[in-house]
Design an enzyme around this catalytic site. Structure first.
Site, PDB file in Angstrom:
ATOM      1  N   CYS A  28       0.814  -1.224   0.000  1.00 59.85           N
ATOM      2  CA  CYS A  28       0.000   0.000   0.000  1.00 59.85           C
ATOM      3  C   CYS A  28       0.849   1.277   0.000  1.00 59.85           C
ATOM      4  O   CYS A  28       0.341   2.361  -0.292  1.00 59.85           O
ATOM      5  CB  CYS A  28      -0.952   0.013   1.192  1.00 59.85           C
TER       6      CYS A  28
ATOM      7  N   HIS B 152      -3.147   7.516   2.064  1.00 58.35           N
ATOM      8  CA  HIS B 152      -3.586   6.176   1.650  1.00 58.35           C
ATOM      9  C   HIS B 152      -4.987   5.931   2.206  1.00 58.35           C
ATOM     10  O   HIS B 152      -5.281   6.264   3.348  1.00 58.35           O
ATOM     11  CB  HIS B 152      -2.601   5.131   2.186  1.00 58.35           C
TER      12      HIS B 152
ATOM     13  N   ASN C   3      -9.967   0.011  -0.094  1.00 55.33           N
ATOM     14  CA  ASN C   3      -8.502   0.074  -0.062  1.00 55.33           C
ATOM     15  C   ASN C   3      -7.968  -0.525  -1.362  1.00 55.33           C
ATOM     16  O   ASN C   3      -8.060  -1.733  -1.568  1.00 55.33           O
ATOM     17  CB  ASN C   3      -7.989  -0.690   1.159  1.00 55.33           C
TER      18      ASN C   3
HETATM   19  O1  UT7 Z   1      -3.412  -0.616   3.755  1.00 54.58           O
HETATM   20  C1  UT7 Z   1      -3.047  -1.095   5.007  1.00 54.58           C
HETATM   21  C2  UT7 Z   1      -3.874  -2.304   5.179  1.00 54.58           C
HETATM   22  N1  UT7 Z   1      -4.819  -2.440   6.166  1.00 54.58           N
HETATM   23  C3  UT7 Z   1      -5.298  -1.557   7.068  1.00 54.58           C
HETATM   24  O2  UT7 Z   1      -4.956  -0.438   7.173  1.00 54.58           O
HETATM   25  C4  UT7 Z   1      -6.317  -2.097   7.998  1.00 54.58           C
HETATM   26  C5  UT7 Z   1      -6.074  -1.727   9.427  1.00 54.58           C
HETATM   27  N2  UT7 Z   1      -7.048  -2.272  10.330  1.00 54.58           N
HETATM   28  C6  UT7 Z   1      -8.354  -1.927  10.303  1.00 54.58           C
HETATM   29  O3  UT7 Z   1      -8.753  -1.102   9.509  1.00 54.58           O
HETATM   30  C7  UT7 Z   1      -9.285  -2.527  11.327  1.00 54.58           C
HETATM   31  O4  UT7 Z   1      -8.539  -3.225  12.299  1.00 54.58           O
HETATM   32  C8  UT7 Z   1     -10.358  -3.473  10.713  1.00 54.58           C
HETATM   33  C9  UT7 Z   1     -11.335  -2.651   9.899  1.00 54.58           C
HETATM   34  C10 UT7 Z   1      -9.678  -4.499   9.826  1.00 54.58           C
HETATM   35  C11 UT7 Z   1     -11.113  -4.186  11.804  1.00 54.58           C
HETATM   36  O5  UT7 Z   1     -11.729  -3.254  12.682  1.00 54.58           O
HETATM   37  P1  UT7 Z   1     -11.623  -3.436  14.265  1.00 54.58           P
HETATM   38  O6  UT7 Z   1     -12.381  -2.334  14.852  1.00 54.58           O
HETATM   39  O7  UT7 Z   1     -10.162  -3.560  14.594  1.00 54.58           O
HETATM   40  O8  UT7 Z   1     -12.411  -4.779  14.482  1.00 54.58           O
HETATM   41  P2  UT7 Z   1     -11.897  -6.142  15.139  1.00 54.58           P
HETATM   42  O9  UT7 Z   1     -10.951  -6.848  14.239  1.00 54.58           O
HETATM   43  O10 UT7 Z   1     -11.482  -5.874  16.557  1.00 54.58           O
HETATM   44  O11 UT7 Z   1     -13.243  -6.970  15.173  1.00 54.58           O
HETATM   45  C12 UT7 Z   1     -14.332  -6.590  16.023  1.00 54.58           C
HETATM   46  C13 UT7 Z   1     -15.464  -7.579  15.828  1.00 54.58           C
HETATM   47  C14 UT7 Z   1     -15.033  -9.047  15.915  1.00 54.58           C
HETATM   48  O12 UT7 Z   1     -16.064  -9.758  16.565  1.00 54.58           O
HETATM   49  P3  UT7 Z   1     -15.932 -10.202  18.105  1.00 54.58           P
HETATM   50  O13 UT7 Z   1     -14.691 -11.033  18.158  1.00 54.58           O
HETATM   51  O14 UT7 Z   1     -15.796  -8.909  18.862  1.00 54.58           O
HETATM   52  O15 UT7 Z   1     -17.195 -10.928  18.348  1.00 54.58           O
HETATM   53  C15 UT7 Z   1     -14.937  -9.482  14.482  1.00 54.58           C
HETATM   54  O16 UT7 Z   1     -15.158 -10.852  14.313  1.00 54.58           O
HETATM   55  O17 UT7 Z   1     -16.001  -7.401  14.518  1.00 54.58           O
HETATM   56  C16 UT7 Z   1     -16.041  -8.680  13.853  1.00 54.58           C
HETATM   57  N3  UT7 Z   1     -15.867  -8.469  12.433  1.00 54.58           N
HETATM   58  C17 UT7 Z   1     -16.890  -8.221  11.590  1.00 54.58           C
HETATM   59  N4  UT7 Z   1     -18.219  -8.121  11.794  1.00 54.58           N
HETATM   60  C18 UT7 Z   1     -18.995  -7.842  10.728  1.00 54.58           C
HETATM   61  C19 UT7 Z   1     -14.707  -8.449  11.722  1.00 54.58           C
HETATM   62  N5  UT7 Z   1     -14.972  -8.194  10.429  1.00 54.58           N
HETATM   63  C20 UT7 Z   1     -16.320  -8.054  10.326  1.00 54.58           C
HETATM   64  C21 UT7 Z   1     -17.184  -7.780   9.243  1.00 54.58           C
HETATM   65  N6  UT7 Z   1     -18.508  -7.680   9.500  1.00 54.58           N
HETATM   66  N7  UT7 Z   1     -16.737  -7.584   7.983  1.00 54.58           N
END
Ligand code: UT7
Length: 322
Positions: free
Chosen positions: A113, A249, A279
């Site tokens: 990225c 980005h 992204n």
């Molecule tokens: O270009 C560089 C590449 N990537 C990035 O910059 C991404 C950086 N990270 C992020 O943007 C965030 O960490 C994410 C958007 C990927 C995730 O957001 P988060 O607020 O960190 O969520 P999390 O991973 O802590 O997940 C929270 C909950 C989980 O459920 P439980 O364990 O709390 O029951 C996940 O299973 O949300 C759940 N979850 C979803 N629910 C609905 C994860 N993905 C999804 C989804 N839909 N798509």
């Protein structure tokens, strides 16, 4: 003193637009979750058979037109991508063939990225050294090909697209500075754990796709991009209010907001396309730049700060006058 200057931009998004609601029909997710956690509403997906070099070529044609250059004026082609058409030859040479301009050097830059920030640094150095006079730099990706479409933690985040810029030698800046960094100790936090010399012949499904420790990436992206934004301003002797636009980005609106806050910039000075593009990795910054130039927000003379963060980790920034 020779500087490099952006003299034209272009972009191409594949026709197919995939909304959050459409995704929610196939995996356990909702528009509300994706919107709240990422700011993404839709992304574009390349058609079957449509490759990274196809997208790159279309963006390049627009950028050449905008810069009032012909393909033959280009003396270096760079493509920032982590989703090349082939193992080799490079996507840059495939774009070169489509443009019909054999002879000049052409190569890919792989920094995921942060690829466009890396490419900008390479292009700027080639021009400053006097090795190139007009560079075509493209960020192009088909991340849809390396996503596990059953993994809701990753597949909702990415999209396909290409953005291009033409850079030209100039006696006024142009690009004031570029800053690129990497730290390979984070290799496992964001990766596709298979490749040419590792598990190539027997790629098993799970290894063929993006894997990510989202929270780790999130924290480091905010920390490093925030620090880098401040350093980029300081090294150019600029205060935040002297920046007209930040073009970051586009991974997550929450990352963008945090970085803007750390840099002392209000969100009305930040170009946001993550809602419509998702992204798109190396394509995200040049596409956002093109959007804001074409809709008239970015104007000649404006000071722009570019920022990006990706797998590796890799990260980078640039400060330029348009
Ligand atoms: O270009 C560089 C590449 N990537 C990035 O910059 C991404 C950086 N990270 C992020 O943007 C965030 O960490 C994410 C958007 C990927 C995730 O957001 P988060 O607020 O960190 O969520 P999390 O991973 O802590 O997940 C929270 C909950 C989980 O459920 P439980 O364990 O709390 O029951 C996940 O299973 O949300 C759940 N979850 C979803 N629910 C609905 C994860 N993905 C999804 C989804 N839909 N798509």
């Amino acid at each position: 003193m020779i500087y490099s200057r952006v003299v034209g931009t272009g972009r191409y998004l594949p026709e197919k637009r995939l909304t959050n609601d459409e995704l929610a029909e196939t995996i356990d997710t909702t528009d509300a979750w994706i919107t709240q956690r990422t700011g993404i509403k839709a992304r574009h997906i390349a058609a079957e058979g449509e490759t990274t070099s196809d997208l790159a070529y279309k963006a390049a044609v627009q950028a050449l037109e905008a810069s009032q250059s012909g393909p033959k004026d280009i003396d270096l082609i760079l493509v920032a991508t982590s989703t090349p058409d082939l193992v080799f030859p490079s996507t840059a040479t495939l774009v070169q063939e489509k443009l019909g301009i054999g002879g000049c050097p052409a190569f890919d830059v792989q920094a995921v990225c942060a690829g466009f920030a890396y490419g900008l640094s390479v292009a700027d150095n080639f021009i400053r050294a006097g090795s190139s006079k007009k560079v075509l730099l493209i960020g192009a990706e088909t991340f849809s090909r390396i996503l596990d479409w059953t993994d809701r933690r990753t597949c909702v985040l990415f999209g396909d697209g290409a953005g291009a810029v033409v850079l030209e030698a100039s006696d006024t800046a142009g690009i004031h500075s570029t800053h690129i960094h990497a730290d390979g100790q984070f290799r496992d936090a964001l990766c596709v754990p298979s490749g040419v010399s590792k598990r190539y012949a027997d790629v098993i499904e799970a290894n063929a796709f993006v894997q990510m420790d989202g929270q780790k990436v999130f924290k480091w992206a905010v920390k490093e991009m925030g620090n880098l934004a401040r350093r980029t301003l300081a090294e150019n002797g600029l205060a935040a209010d002297e920046i007209d636009w930040m073009v970051p980005h586009q991974a997550n609106i929450r990352i963008i907001e945090s970085v803007a806050q750390k840099a002392g910039l209000s969100m009305d000075k930040v170009v946001v396309t993550v809602d419509q593009h998702g992204n798109t990795s190396a394509a995200s910054v040049p596409m956002a730049l093109d959007v804001a130039l074409r809709d008239g927000r970015i104007m000649p003379g404006h000071k722009i700060m570019i920022e990006a963060f990706g797998g590796g980790f890799t990260w980078g920034s640039a400060l330029l006058t348009m």
